[in-house]
Design a protein around this motif. Structure first.
Motif, short mmCIF file in Angstrom:
data_model
loop_
_atom_site.label_atom_id
_atom_site.label_comp_id
_atom_site.label_asym_id
_atom_site.label_seq_id
_atom_site.Cartn_x
_atom_site.Cartn_y
_atom_site.Cartn_z
N GLN A 111 56.46 37.20 22.76
CA GLN A 111 57.73 36.86 23.28
C GLN A 111 58.60 38.13 23.38
O GLN A 111 59.27 38.20 24.72
CB GLN A 111 58.41 35.73 22.49
N SER A 112 58.74 38.94 22.33
CA SER A 112 59.39 40.20 22.60
C SER A 112 58.71 41.11 23.94
O SER A 112 59.50 41.53 24.67
CB SER A 112 59.32 40.97 21.52
N HIS A 113 57.46 41.19 23.86
CA HIS A 113 57.02 41.81 24.78
C HIS A 113 57.28 41.32 26.34
O HIS A 113 57.29 41.89 27.21
CB HIS A 113 55.48 42.04 24.83
N ARG A 114 56.89 39.90 26.41
CA ARG A 114 57.44 39.18 27.55
C ARG A 114 58.55 39.53 28.14
O ARG A 114 58.95 39.71 29.30
CB ARG A 114 56.84 37.83 27.55
N GLN A 115 59.52 39.46 27.27
CA GLN A 115 60.97 39.84 27.80
C GLN A 115 60.87 41.38 28.47
O GLN A 115 61.81 41.27 29.57
CB GLN A 115 61.91 39.81 26.52
N LYS A 116 60.55 42.02 27.60
CA LYS A 116 60.41 43.61 28.38
C LYS A 116 59.92 43.76 29.57
O LYS A 116 60.33 44.36 30.68
CB LYS A 116 59.94 44.46 27.47
N GLN A 117 58.60 43.14 29.54
CA GLN A 117 57.80 43.14 30.64
C GLN A 117 58.54 42.23 31.87
O GLN A 117 58.54 42.87 33.26
CB GLN A 117 56.39 42.45 30.56
N ILE A 118 59.00 41.31 31.71
CA ILE A 118 59.68 40.45 32.85
C ILE A 118 60.76 41.03 33.34
O ILE A 118 60.90 41.12 34.49
CB ILE A 118 60.12 39.10 32.17
N ALA A 119 61.66 41.81 32.45
CA ALA A 119 62.78 42.60 33.04
C ALA A 119 62.24 43.90 33.77
O ALA A 119 62.91 44.10 34.91
CB ALA A 119 63.61 43.09 31.82
N TYR A 120 61.23 44.47 33.36
CA TYR A 120 60.82 45.76 34.32
C TYR A 120 60.18 45.28 35.51
O TYR A 120 60.55 45.82 36.46
CB TYR A 120 59.61 46.18 33.33
N ASN A 121 59.47 44.02 35.67
CA ASN A 121 58.98 43.51 36.70
C ASN A 121 60.11 43.15 37.68
O ASN A 121 59.79 43.51 39.05
CB ASN A 121 58.17 42.35 36.45
N LYS A 122 61.20 42.59 37.24
CA LYS A 122 62.29 42.13 38.05
C LYS A 122 63.18 43.46 38.60
O LYS A 122 63.42 43.29 39.93
CB LYS A 122 63.28 41.23 37.40
N ALA A 123 63.14 44.45 37.76
CA ALA A 123 63.84 45.62 38.16
C ALA A 123 63.12 46.44 39.30
O ALA A 123 63.69 47.19 40.02
CB ALA A 123 64.04 46.44 36.99
N HIS A 124 61.85 46.31 39.25
CA HIS A 124 60.86 47.27 40.26
C HIS A 124 60.25 46.28 41.31
O HIS A 124 59.38 46.65 41.80
CB HIS A 124 59.90 48.07 39.44
N ASN A 125 60.53 44.95 41.30
CA ASN A 125 60.34 44.03 42.08
C ASN A 125 58.53 44.05 42.44
O ASN A 125 57.84 44.33 43.12
CB ASN A 125 60.62 44.49 43.58
N ILE A 126 57.90 43.63 41.15
CA ILE A 126 56.49 43.59 40.86
C ILE A 126 56.06 42.30 40.61
O ILE A 126 56.81 41.63 39.90
CB ILE A 126 56.11 44.63 39.67
N THR A 127 54.94 41.97 41.46
CA THR A 127 54.25 40.64 41.19
C THR A 127 52.84 40.76 40.23
O THR A 127 52.35 41.65 40.70
CB THR A 127 54.08 40.14 42.46
N PRO A 128 52.98 40.30 39.19
CA PRO A 128 51.84 40.51 38.18
C PRO A 128 50.48 40.27 39.14
O PRO A 128 50.56 39.14 39.76
CB PRO A 128 52.01 39.38 37.28
N ARG A 129 49.69 40.89 38.90
CA ARG A 129 48.48 40.67 39.43
C ARG A 129 47.27 41.09 38.62
O ARG A 129 47.35 41.74 37.70
CB ARG A 129 48.00 41.64 40.69
N THR A 130 45.99 40.14 38.72
CA THR A 130 44.82 40.30 37.62
C THR A 130 44.30 41.83 38.08
O THR A 130 44.15 42.23 39.04
CB THR A 130 43.98 39.22 37.91
N ILE A 131 43.77 42.35 36.61
CA ILE A 131 43.31 43.79 36.90
C ILE A 131 42.00 43.52 37.64
O ILE A 131 41.06 42.46 37.57
CB ILE A 131 42.94 44.04 35.30
N GLU A 132 41.55 44.38 38.59
CA GLU A 132 40.36 44.43 39.23
C GLU A 132 39.78 45.84 38.94
O GLU A 132 40.24 46.93 39.59
CB GLU A 132 40.85 44.29 40.92
#
Length: 682
Positions: free
Chosen positions: A566-587
């Motif tokens: 949960q701690s990691h997800r909060q940081k990651q969601i905040a970063y994605n929102k600030a940088h307008n990033i949509t999560p994508r599967t590693i290829e």
């Protein structure tokens, strides 16, 4: 110009730029040890590759298991295609150490099966460390075992140059001194062929060969040729031939060592006789006398490593040379998954000593055999210089010795830590089966972890009976075979992989969307907070990644996983929102794996393994015929052919038991009604 040439289509992103800069800056300031705390899927290997490219020093990458070492080798090989990236693990496919059980008076002789392909890679590692600085060696913890002195290894090398005057016969004798063998008919690795004034040398660490043309005593030309076509690849002005084995010594050194060994043997005989241990006295006398005769005659003996102290002229109690001694002073050590690797290094010395002491006490080995050993942990610490400990869950040892960890929580792909779900323990197997079916429909992969090897096997059998494509990993598979299994999962040859702790640290499988942890509430090593975090990380490389914990209650370890996620997800969601990033599967593009570099000896069993995968588990009728799952005509024809070839090969190698089993499988196929229909059509 940088010593290492980093090749990648990606640029550092997420937390990678700050992690790279912090690690390099700390080393520049004189910090000798650092910790990189990176979550799974954050690109820690890419971060380390960028650090390596900036620091211009040879690198040792330490891993706690062979499977992860093979994966790291593939990744660094892709990042540095123009540099020397080598692979150094134990060369045994099978190893049973020499031991003695006093309670039952049972002596167990050393029995081992050496993988010649891995031995070739080990020799390439030491050769490259001596001749070039742009070398990265990915190694398992077996690198802290005795290897032979790098000084002796370097001094025994044979170097020649075009235009040099060399007596041809003297050159051949020098090759024999470094354990090359003459074979004028069909030379292989570690052998040479003589054709008049031309000598062809097949180096043990390479797949091509060197042709040396003499004109009298003058070396007229040196050329490197392709082993299959014999076409010229290069014309080097000079060439260095390295010993075919790491334990190679000049004849004079062996003679001196034999005198020292005999002296110790006579002292040990007198000691046993003074204690009335006449059987032990006779035993050690016969053993050492036989070994001495072998050393004098061939320059080598089975168990020669037990005399390494005498051969290297080391004082009693001194440490043996190992791979770390082949590195120059300023090398960098990267300890991957340090929370597991460091304790493993720490434990190896005591386990080895206890076994050898029993052999010595009962006259099977001389006391000097104790000095053929892995490094003590403090010796390992003294041999290393600049260190980077890498882990998502670093241990107390790393955290106490380093400044605050360099964190890498944000993934370049924007991926979040997987969601965690807790489900009841009752009915966990049926629930897992349903989840696997759901994932299969969506062409997704699944990992399931169990508590024991037996439960993994039983679960695999049960799920296969339900017509699910399932396989499992276990410790009896050799290193190369484990890598092949993981590759088959990635390529979709089966949908679910079951294992114990082999599925934990560092295994890179972006296609996995679900990790199911059975018996998650059974507290212990495999279900500790650190272990659960590592297992859950296998689902962190896919945008749909999720983790299911099966347990009757939420243990402190399970709660630690939930809180950390949960701690990691909060940081990651905040970063994605600030940088307008949509999560994508590693290829990731398909990389050259260690399996592509060498061919496992177990390939000769491929047909029988394929047959096992298509035979159902139930016998039908009194004759006990085996039912065959649906195969195309082409697939069935190929399977029959492969089984016949493997059966004949087994018979030629005098493996009659395996040949008989293969014959029975062929009979089952041939007698099967489906095959009869196939035959009638063809």
């Amino acid at each position: 110009m940088s010593l290492f040439e980093l090749k990648s289509e990606y640029q550092p992103s997420g937390d990678q730029p700050q992690a790279i800069n912090a690690l390099v800056r700390n080393f520049d300031r004189g910090t000798m040890e650092q910790t990189l705390l990176g979550v799974t899927g954050s690109g820690k290997t890419f971060t380390l590759a960028n650090v390596i490219a900036k620091l211009d020093s040879p690198v040792l990458v330490l891993s706690h298991n062979k499977t992860l070492a093979a994966q790291l080798y593939s990744e660094f090989k892709a990042f540095f295609p123009n540099n020397a990236v080598e692979y150094f693990i134990s060369y045994y496919d099978y190893y049973l150490p020499e031991s003695y059980i006093p309670a039952t008076d049972t002596y167990i002789a050393k029995d081992a099966s050496i993988n010649e392909n891995i031995e070739k890679l080990r020799l390439a590692s030491t050769a490259n460390l001596l001749e070039r600085r742009d070398t990265i060696v990915v190694a398992s913890v077996s690198c802290i075992y005795g290897l032979g002195s790098p000084e002796d290894y370097a001094n025994m090398c044979v170097t020649i140059a075009a235009g040099e005057t060399v007596d041809r016969d003297d050159f051949l004798r020098r090759l024999i001194d470094i354990q090359y063998e003459r074979n004028d008919a069909a030379p292989e690795a570690g052998q040479f062929r003589v054709k008049g004034d031309t000598i062809e040398v097949f180096e043990p660490q390479r797949d091509d060969f060197i042709r040396i043309s003499f004109w009298g005593d003058e070396i007229e030309a040196i050329s490197r040729h392709d082993a299959v076509s014999a076409h010229i690849k290069t014309r080097p002005a000079a060439i260095t031939f390295y010993p075919c084995k790491h334990f190679v010594l000049p004849p004079k050194r062996i003679e001196e060592a034999c005198e020292s060994i005999l002296k110790e043997m006579h002292e040990q005989v007198r000691f046993f006789e003074s204690k009335g241990l006449l059987v032990e006295a006779q035993r050690i006398y016969q053993r050492v006398t036989c070994d001495i005769e072998m050393l004098k005659e061939f320059g080598y003996a089975s168990g020669i490593e037990n005399y390494s102290r005498h051969l290297a002229k080391r004082p009693p109690g001194s440490r043996p040379p190992c791979l770390l001694d082949f590195f120059p002073e300023n090398y960098i050590t990267i300890v991957d998954e340090s929370h597991v690797t460091i304790p493993q290094i720490n434990a190896m010395f005591k386990a080895d000593r206890n076994r050898k002491q029993t052999l010595i006490d009962h006259g099977f080995r001389l006391p000097s055999a104790l000095d053929n050993r892995p490094l003590r942990f403090e010796e390992f610490e003294n041999l290393t210089r600049r260190m980077i400990y890498v882990s998502a869950t670093p241990g107390q040892y790393e955290l106490q010795r380093t400044p605050p960890p360099v964190e890498q929580v944000i993934r370049p792909t924007g991926l979040l830590d997987p969601e965690i779900e807790v489900r009841p323990l009752e009915g966990q197997v049926d629930d897992v089966a349903a989840e696997i079916r759901s994932c299969v429909r969506k062409k997704e992969r699944v990992l399931v972890t169990t508590m024991t090897k037996k439960s993994a096997e039983r679960l695999s059998d049960y799920l296969n009976e339900l017509e699910l494509r399932v396989s499992y990993l276990h410790s009896e598979m050799d290193a190369l075979e484990r890598v092949k299994v993981l590759n088959k999962l990635s390529e979709g040859e089966f949908d679910c992989l079951i294992g114990i702790n082999l599925l934990r640290e560092g295994i890179d499988l972006p296609s996995v969307t679900l990790v199911a942890i059975l018996d998650a509430d059974k507290e212990g090593f495999l279900r500790s907070g650190r272990a659960l975090i590592q297992v859950a990380g296998r689902a962190a490389r896919n945008a749909k990644g999720r983790v299911i914990l099966y347990g009757e209650s939420i243990t402190p370890a399970m709660q630690e996983l939930i809180d950390t996620t949960q701690s990691h997800r909060q940081k990651q969601i905040a970063y994605n929102k600030a940088h307008n990033i949509t999560p994508r599967t590693i290829e990731k593009s398909k990389r050259e794996t260690i399996s592509d570099v060498v061919s496992s000896n177990s390939d000769r069993h491929a047909a029988s393994e394929a047959a096992a995968s298509v035979f159902g588990g139930n016998s039908s009728g009194a004759a006990g015929r085996i039912e065959v799952k649906n195969l195309s005509d082409k697939e069935l024809s190929q399977l029959v052919y492969d089984l016949e070839v493997e059966m004949l090969s087994a018979a030629e190698n005098l493996e009659f038991e395996r040949a008989a089993k293969l014959r029975d499988k062929l009979n089952s196929l041939t007698d099967n009604r489906f095959v009869q229909n196939f035959k009638s059509k063809h």
